[in-house]
Each structure stands twice: as structure tokens, then as C-alpha cells.
Write a protein that holds these residues in place. Structure first.
Motif, PDB file in Angstrom:
ATOM      1  N   ASN A  13       0.836  -1.185   0.000  1.00 12.88           N
ATOM      2  CA  ASN A  13       0.000   0.000   0.000  1.00 12.88           C
ATOM      3  C   ASN A  13       0.886   1.256   0.000  1.00 12.88           C
ATOM      4  OD1 ASN A  13      -1.481   2.185   0.920  1.00 12.88           O
ATOM      5  ND2 ASN A  13      -2.923   0.883   2.014  1.00 12.88           N
ATOM      6  N   THR A  14       1.099   1.817  -1.188  1.00 11.01           N
ATOM      7  CA  THR A  14       2.019   2.965  -1.270  1.00 11.01           C
ATOM      8  C   THR A  14       1.424   4.214  -0.631  1.00 11.01           C
ATOM      9  OG1 THR A  14       1.194   3.539  -3.468  1.00 11.01           O
ATOM     10  CG2 THR A  14       3.159   2.141  -3.366  1.00 11.01           C
ATOM     11  N   ALA A  15       0.102   4.311  -0.588  1.00  6.95           N
ATOM     12  CA  ALA A  15      -0.520   5.484   0.041  1.00  6.95           C
ATOM     13  C   ALA A  15      -0.182   5.524   1.524  1.00  6.95           C
ATOM     14  CB  ALA A  15      -2.032   5.454  -0.160  1.00  6.95           C
ATOM     15  N   GLY A  16      -0.136   4.358   2.134  1.00  7.46           N
ATOM     16  CA  GLY A  16       0.220   4.278   3.552  1.00  7.46           C
ATOM     17  C   GLY A  16       1.642   4.753   3.793  1.00  7.46           C
ATOM     18  N   ALA A  18       3.264   6.835   1.881  1.00  8.06           N
ATOM     19  CA  ALA A  18       3.246   8.281   1.632  1.00  8.06           C
ATOM     20  C   ALA A  18       2.785   9.030   2.875  1.00  8.06           C
ATOM     21  CB  ALA A  18       2.340   8.603   0.455  1.00  8.06           C
ATOM     22  N   LYS A  19       1.734   8.531   3.494  1.00  8.15           N
ATOM     23  CA  LYS A  19       1.171   9.204   4.659  1.00  8.15           C
ATOM     24  C   LYS A  19       2.179   9.236   5.805  1.00  8.15           C
ATOM     25  CE  LYS A  19      -2.664   9.235   7.866  1.00  8.15           C
ATOM     26  NZ  LYS A  19      -3.773   8.464   8.452  1.00  8.15           N
ATOM     27  N   ARG A  21       5.482   8.986   5.662  1.00  2.00           N
ATOM     28  CA  ARG A  21       6.618   9.864   5.341  1.00  2.00           C
ATOM     29  C   ARG A  21       6.219  11.331   5.502  1.00  2.00           C
ATOM     30  NH1 ARG A  21       7.878   9.017  -0.268  1.00  2.00           N
ATOM     31  NH2 ARG A  21       9.674  10.349   0.083  1.00  2.00           N
ATOM     32  N   LEU A  22       5.003  11.657   5.030  1.00  2.00           N
ATOM     33  CA  LEU A  22       4.542  13.046   5.132  1.00  2.00           C
ATOM     34  C   LEU A  22       4.385  13.483   6.584  1.00  2.00           C
ATOM     35  CD1 LEU A  22       1.937  13.411   2.283  1.00  2.00           C
ATOM     36  CD2 LEU A  22       3.864  14.939   2.724  1.00  2.00           C
TER      37      LEU A  22
END
Ligand SMILES: Nc1ncnc2c1ncn2[C@@H]1O[C@H](COP(=O)(O)OP(=O)(O)O)[C@@H](O)[C@H]1O
Ligand SMILES: [Mg+2]
Lengths: 86, 270
Positions: A13-16, A18-19, A21-22
């Protein structure tokens, strides 16, 4: 790419990622916000001095300005990880 | 009373100009006398998106320098009543847009009875973006569900909180709301894109709306029609919803869940 990758159950899950890291970078940048303009450079120079002696990551040196009961406190944290202490 | 609204993002190409045109049109459709100002000096584009590029004679720098007056320079929209466009200058001299001059223009627009002044900010955190934001009473931060856009939005929020006239006068932080654009519910469902909840959690500001990634936006810009006027399109409806929320109405979010395809759709759909 191996043939087995077709058999792998699911892509990660790349969105996870991303979240996560952000959240980290945004929290870090917020601590610098509103601080004096010299903070980033102070951070860089401190890091350079530490690196003369120990090999550390950029996030090993943490500089923060706090207000405590009417006094400005410049807080510096230098974390030496396991790999760095060899 | 005039409300000055800056449309900002930090990062370029996320949909500020699309949003400025769409929200300004939405407000005018609601009967509010609205001016939309292009602050992107040297890279004028709002005129194209509004479809009035052939009618530009003077620009905001001409007004500031006294080469033309505001009434000669403002372009009255042909399709939507109550809507006026103030084009950017194509000069390469970024200093042409002085803070003092912009202040005078905004005051004059206010004297003309504008109820909303929408400021389409250039990208970046330099002088151009600061000038667009300085006189604002409120901000719309346009963000795409993507790491660099979210980070840049957080940076611009920090700047909006401290570098506006409002903040300098001690009237507190600029109220800012999030417009999450180019959203793909499909990709969010697959775990490939940050969700609206994720972005709201990270930026920690109220949500004004979600605009789906939409073919209607390119079609609208091709023809020089703000996408709000394409009332049958998903993006047009999403901007109408955002306009309503901007005015204080409470509406449920749309276009944030995958619409299930019917049997035939599943058979033939991509
Ligand atoms: N919701 C959307 N769906 C698809 N494309 C979009 C959407 N919003 C903006 N775009 C496209 O993104 C590009 C940049 O938009 P623009 O409004 O010019 O951004 P900015 O002013 O922030 O630089 C344009 O090509 C525009 O058509
Ligand atoms: Mg733009």
C-alpha cells in the motif's frame, strides 16, 4: 522481475507509505517554522562538525528553539545510532 | 463588505487557476459581484481559462503604474453576470507588482462594490505568492493527493499564518480551507493514492471540497469556459458544491467513493 512476483498476494500500500513519510517530514518542518532564520544553517553546521568525528544521518542532529517561562531555550539533540558508534 | 480570498498551493500545476476561475464563476452565479485577479506576472493564463484572452487590453501593472484606469482594464465576463477579470501583466519584471499598488487596486475594487475578490496566486513561496496572499481575509489551499503537493501546502500554510496583512495587524491567522483536487477514488481504494482523510489529518485544516480528476477540466480549458459552467460534469458539480460550502452551506462530499459499475459496465468497462 521473478516469475514468483505474479504469485505474490498483493502490492504494498504505497498510500500508507506516503502518509507516514509526510507525517514525519511535516512535523519536522513545523518545528522550524516561525523560528529564527539562523536555525537551518546552525543545524547544517552542527551536523558538519559532528560528521567530522562520527558518521551520522542528517536526522541524527536535532535543533529546536523553545520558550520556557520567559526564557528562550535552544535545545540540541544528537543521537548516535548503533552503526555510528563503531 | 468585500472579502479577499487567495487561492494558494506552494506547488505549481495543482489547479490554482482552474479553481480560481471555477470558484469565482460559482460565486458570481450565486449573485455575488466578484472579481478574479491573475497574480502570475509573466505567465498570464487566467484569461485563457476564462475565455477572455482576446479582450485583454490593459493589465494590473498598467493600473498600478497609472497607464490605465481600473474600469478600462477590468474585463466583464460575457457569460456570467457579476463576474470581472483582472489580467496579469506579461512583463518579465516581477517587481512591477508592488505591494502598495496591489493594495490600491484592491481598495478600488472594493469601492466598486465587489463582494468577493479572488486572487489566483503564482506557484512558489517568493514575492509573487506573498503579494497575492498579503491582503487576503481567507485562503483556499489547493492540494493534490500526492507527497510533494501536500508538503508544499503545509509550507504555504505556515507562510499564510504569518506573512499577511491580517497577521501583521495582530488579527490572527488567516483562515484557510483545503480544496483537494485531482482526486481519484479508484486509486485511493487500491491504496495507491492518499485519501481525503489522510490529507485532512496531515494538514489539519477544514475541508472545502474534493474535486475529482476529470476529463471535463481539459475540455473546459480547451474552450475557455470555467468548468463550473459544465453543470453536467463531475468537476463542475464538485466546484458548485465547494462554492456552496464556501458560502457556509453544509453538503455531503461527492466523488470520493468508487461508483460500482453495473454488470454490463464490469463486462465492458476498463
Ligand atoms: N480536477 C482536475 N482534473 C484533471 N485535470 C486537472 C484538474 N485540475 C486541474 N487540472 C489540470 O492541471 C493542469 C494545471 O492546472 P492549473 O489550474 O493551471 O494549475 P496551477 O494554476 O496551480 O498551476 C492543467 O492542465 C489543468 O487542466
Ligand atoms: Mg496558475
Amino acid at each position: 522481475m521473478s516469475i514468483f512476483s505474479y504469485l505474490l498476494p498483493k502490492k504494498k500500500n504505497t498510500a500508507g507509505v506516503a502518509k507516514e513519510r509526510l507525517q514525519i517530514i511535516v512535523a519536522h518542518e513545523r518545528t522550524l517554522r516561525g523560528g529564527p532564520d539562523y536555525l537551518p544553517q546552525l543545524h547544517q553546521e552542527l551536523l558538519a562538525v559532528v560528521r567530522k568525528y562520527v558518521n551520522v544521518d542528517a536526522d541524527a542532529v536535532n535543533v529546536q528553539l523553545d520558550h520556557n517561562e520567559g526564557i528562550d531555550v535552544l535545545e540540541m539533540n544528537i543521537t548516535l545510532g548503533d552503526e555510528a558508534t563503531n | 463588505m468585500t472579502k479577499v480570498v487567495v487561492v494558494a498551493s506552494g506547488k505549481g500545476g495543482v489547479g490554482k487557476t482552474t479553481t480560481s476561475a471555477a470558484i469565482a464563476t460559482g460565486l458570481a452565479l450565486r449573485g455575488f459581484k466578484t472579481a478574479v485577479i491573475d497574480f502570475d506576472v509573466g505567465l498570464r493564463n487566467l484569461d485563457l481559462i476564462m475565455g477572455c484572452e482576446r479582450r485583454v487590453v490593459y493589465d494590473i501593472v498598467n493600473v498600478i503604474n497609472g497607464d490605465a484606469n481600473l474600469r478600462q482594464t477590468l474585463i466583464k465576463d460575457k457569460r456570467t453576470d457579476n463576474l470581472y477579470i483582472l489580467p496579469a501583466s506579461q512583463t518579465r519584471d516581477k517587481d512591477a507588482l508592488t505591494m502598495e499598488g496591489v493594495g490600491r487596486v484592491i481598495e478600488e475594487l472594493s469601492d466598486m462594490g465587489m463582494e468577493y475578490i479572488i486572487c489566483d496566486s503564482p506557484a512558489g513561496i517568493e514575492k509573487g505568492a506573498l503579494t497575492a496572499a498579503y491582503f487576503a481575509d481567507e485562503a483556499i489551499v489547493v492540494t493534490n493527493p500526492e507527497v510533494s503537493s501536500v508538503r508544499d501546502s503545509d509550507r504555504i500554510l505556515g507562510i499564510l499564518a504569518s506573512k499577511t496583512k491580517r497577521a501583521e495587524e495582530g488579527k490572527g491567522e488567516l483562515p484557510a480551507r483545503l480544496l483537494l483536487s485531482r482526486y481519484s477514488a479508484e486509486r485511493v481504494e487500491k491504496g495507491e493514492m492518499l485519501s481525503v482523510e489522510d490529507v485532512v489529518e496531515i494538514l489539519a485544516i477544514p475541508l472545502l471540497g474534493v474535486i475529482p480528476e476529470s476529463e471535463a477540466v481539459l475540455n473546459a480549458s480547451n474552450s475557455g469556459t470555467p468548468v463550473t459552467l459544465d453543470v453536467d460534469s463531475d468537476a463542475g458539480q464538485a466546484y458548485l458544491d465547494a462554492t456552496a460550502r464556501f458560502l457556509g452551506e453544509e453538503l455531503p462530499l461527492r466523488f470520493v467513493t468508487v461508483t460500482k459499475k453495473g454488470f454490463l459496465g464490469r463486462l465492458f468497462g476498463g
